[in-house]
Design a protein around this motif. Structure first.
Motif, short mmCIF file in Angstrom:
data_model
loop_
_atom_site.label_atom_id
_atom_site.label_comp_id
_atom_site.label_asym_id
_atom_site.label_seq_id
_atom_site.Cartn_x
_atom_site.Cartn_y
_atom_site.Cartn_z
N LEU A 134 1.64 -8.46 3.52
CA LEU A 134 1.12 -7.10 3.47
C LEU A 134 2.18 -6.09 3.93
N GLY B 98 -4.31 5.35 13.00
CA GLY B 98 -4.79 6.12 11.84
C GLY B 98 -4.91 7.59 12.18
N LEU C 239 3.54 -5.24 7.58
CA LEU C 239 2.35 -5.42 8.41
C LEU C 239 2.12 -6.91 8.66
N MET D 1 3.47 -1.71 3.70
CA MET D 1 2.97 -0.35 3.51
C MET D 1 4.15 0.62 3.42
N ILE E 292 -2.10 7.46 4.03
CA ILE E 292 -2.26 6.42 5.06
C ILE E 292 -3.72 6.22 5.50
N CYS F 259 -3.73 -8.10 11.23
CA CYS F 259 -2.82 -6.95 11.11
C CYS F 259 -2.57 -6.28 12.45
N ILE G 198 0.85 -1.20 0.00
CA ILE G 198 0.00 0.00 0.00
C ILE G 198 0.88 1.25 0.00
N PHE H 19 -5.69 3.04 4.59
CA PHE H 19 -5.42 1.71 5.12
C PHE H 19 -6.55 1.20 6.02
N ASN H 20 -6.88 1.97 7.07
CA ASN H 20 -7.89 1.47 8.02
C ASN H 20 -9.25 1.28 7.36
N THR I 187 4.13 4.56 2.77
CA THR I 187 3.40 5.79 2.48
C THR I 187 4.20 7.01 2.97
#
Ligand code: FAD
Length: 453
Positions: A414, A287, A409, A416, A266, A282, A262, A269-270, A418
């Motif tokens: 997974l 967030g 993650l 991330m 951000i 996860c 990702i 994401f959630n 960002t």
């Protein structure tokens, strides 16, 4: 790329291990480029109809201009390394640039100790203290600076008066009214990237604009077997019963991958994993990091105003916080022969000003520009454009380095990378490329572990 991995073996094994990269800004492009180079089938999903993210562009006459002003610095080693790899480093040109400060209608250059000594908005003592602050900033250790705000640190070093007149406008120029909690570490990295070690300020741009980088990366991704999907806004990411990752675009079939990376703002994401099986596996990601947006005008003029690349112009009567006079850096062939300036206002997306009609904002900006440069005539203005971006600069608060979300993650599945994870590096193409490189290295290491390579 990693030196300690056996690339031939990895390529062979990665052929059957697919990756979805979400977000086609520089972070997503760099990740898709390196992963496809390593042999993994990659699909890059970009929500808009254009790649480049915040470094995106628009056509103006026979050239492509940045929607948001962009330049490189000689210290951008990650970005310059990538450009070398895709054979573009020799297209970058460099110029000495400078910085100006507009105070109550007077323009001051602030690039040398002598110019600082002539900076009348500060008392003589305060000029001296600001100079010492700069000197200290370029030699002090960054340890502990994430735990103290810029406001405290700079006020302590330069004094309250100098903070109000000098440093506060600079912080406001980036964070608008959200500057209070920003850690001193942010300032330290930025200052040392741009001015540290008493280096002469120098900036770079690429012939043909940032579009050239975006196109070269996208062509390489495709040539290496990758797929790029535009207008493909991912809504959900989940884990299916076989332990593979699924991505969902509304009104489209679910697509399944071995891993997902990702690179969007951000806040995606959630939302994307909420209520999913993935959410249970996860780690919880804070967030809460909010982001400052920007409302940015591009003005094409018949003539320039100053010799400075960037002029801070913080004044209650002026509806923007700064002017980037790009023509001090860009070749005329990159601006269709025009003088090109950007007027920027860093502002939150929920602020009424952010959402005003375009013509109203542009009219206001021109009124502000005429206040600063009273001899500006309507005939000098050839064209004007407005671009807004809701998610630009993370609104850091003290201690963020420890709270920063991890890149991995779920190992092997997974990842991330960002803008909110670039810190304490400066939010920039260089910072995103550096993070992209680390993320790809980690993905390959995790992959090697599972295959015993
Ligand atoms: C006014 C301004 C001036 C700047 N000046 C400079 C500069 O001089 N030098 C410099 O190096 N940097 C500069 N930057 C910063 C730089 O542009 C950013 O740091 C960088 O572009 C961030 O890249 P990124 O790929 O991490 O994120 P982004 O560019 O934000 O890319 C994220 C991408 O994800 C996409 N996306 C979002 N949601 C989804 C979804 N659900 N599905 C699929 N795709 C999605 C978005 O459309 C976007 O393309 C500037 C930025 C601004 C706004």
């Amino acid at each position: 790329m990693t030196k300690d991995t056996n690339s031939a073996k990895i390529s062979k094994n990665m052929e059957n291990s697919s990756t979805a990269v979400i977000g086609g800004g520089i972070s997503g492009l760099a990740i898709a480029y390196w992963l496809s180079k390593s042999g993994t089938p990659v699909t890059l999903y970009e929500a808009s109809d254009q790649l480049g993210g915040l470094g995106t562009f628009f056509q103006y006459r026979n050239v492509f201009l940045e929607k948001f002003y962009h330049c490189m610095l000689p210290s951008d080693k990650h970005l310059l390394g990538l450009l070398r790899e895709i054979d573009l480093e020799n297209k970058v040109y460099w110029k000495d640039t400078s910085f100006g400060f507009m105070h109550k209608g007077e323009l001051y250059g602030l690039n040398t100790p002598f110019e600082l000594l002539c900076f009348r908005p500060l008392s003589f003592i305060d000029r001296f203290r600001v100079g010492l602050t700069g000197l200290w900033g370029s030699i002090c250790s960054p340890n502990g600076l994430d735990e103290v705000t810029c406001v405290e640190w700079l006020s302590r070093l330069s004094g309250k008066r100098a903070f109000e007149t000098f440093w506060k406008p600079m912080l406001q120029a980036k964070f608008g009214d959200r500057y209070h909690e920003v850690p001193a570490l942010w300032f330290w990295t930025r200052f040392n990237r741009e001015k540290g070690g008493n280096k002469k300020e120098c900036k770079g741009y690429i012939h043909g604009g940032y579009r050239r980088i975006v196109e070269a990366l996208s062509e390489s991704i495709k040539a290496q077997g990758g797929t790029i999907k535009l207008q493909a806004s991912i809504e959900k990411v989940d884990l299916n019963a076989e332990g593979r990752l699924s991505v969902l675009i509304p009104n489209s079939e679910v697509e399944v991958f071995d891993r997902v990376v990702i690179t969007t703002p951000i806040s995606f994401f959630n939302k994307a994993i909420s209520g999913s099986r993935l959410a249970e596996e996860c780690p919880k990601i804070d967030g809460a990091i909010d982001m400052q947006g920007v409302v940015n005008a591009v003005i094409m003029l018949r003539r320039g105003f100053t010799k400075h690349y960037w002029v801070a112009a913080i004044d209650e009567d002026i509806p923007f916080q700064g002017i980037v006079e790009s023509t001090t850096l860009l070749e005329k062939s990159d601006t269709a022969g025009m003088h090109l300036i950007y007027l920027m206002n860093y502002i939150h997306r929920t602020d009424a000003l952010f959402n005003k009609p375009e013509h109203e904002i542009l009219d206001n900006y021109i009124v502000g520009l005429k206040k600063l440069f009273p001899d500006l005539q309507n005939e000098d203005i050839v064209d004007r454009f407005l671009f807004r971006a809701p998610f630009v600069e993370p609104l850091y608060t003290i201690g963020y380095q420890k709270r920063k979300p991890p890149t991995v993650l779920i190992p092997g599945k997974l990842y991330m990378a960002t803008t909110a994870q670039v810190y304490p590096d400066v939010t920039s193409w260089n910072g995103s490329v550096g993070l992209a490189q680390k993320t790809v290295d980690q993905i390959l290491r995790d992959f090697c572990k599972t295959r015993d390579i």
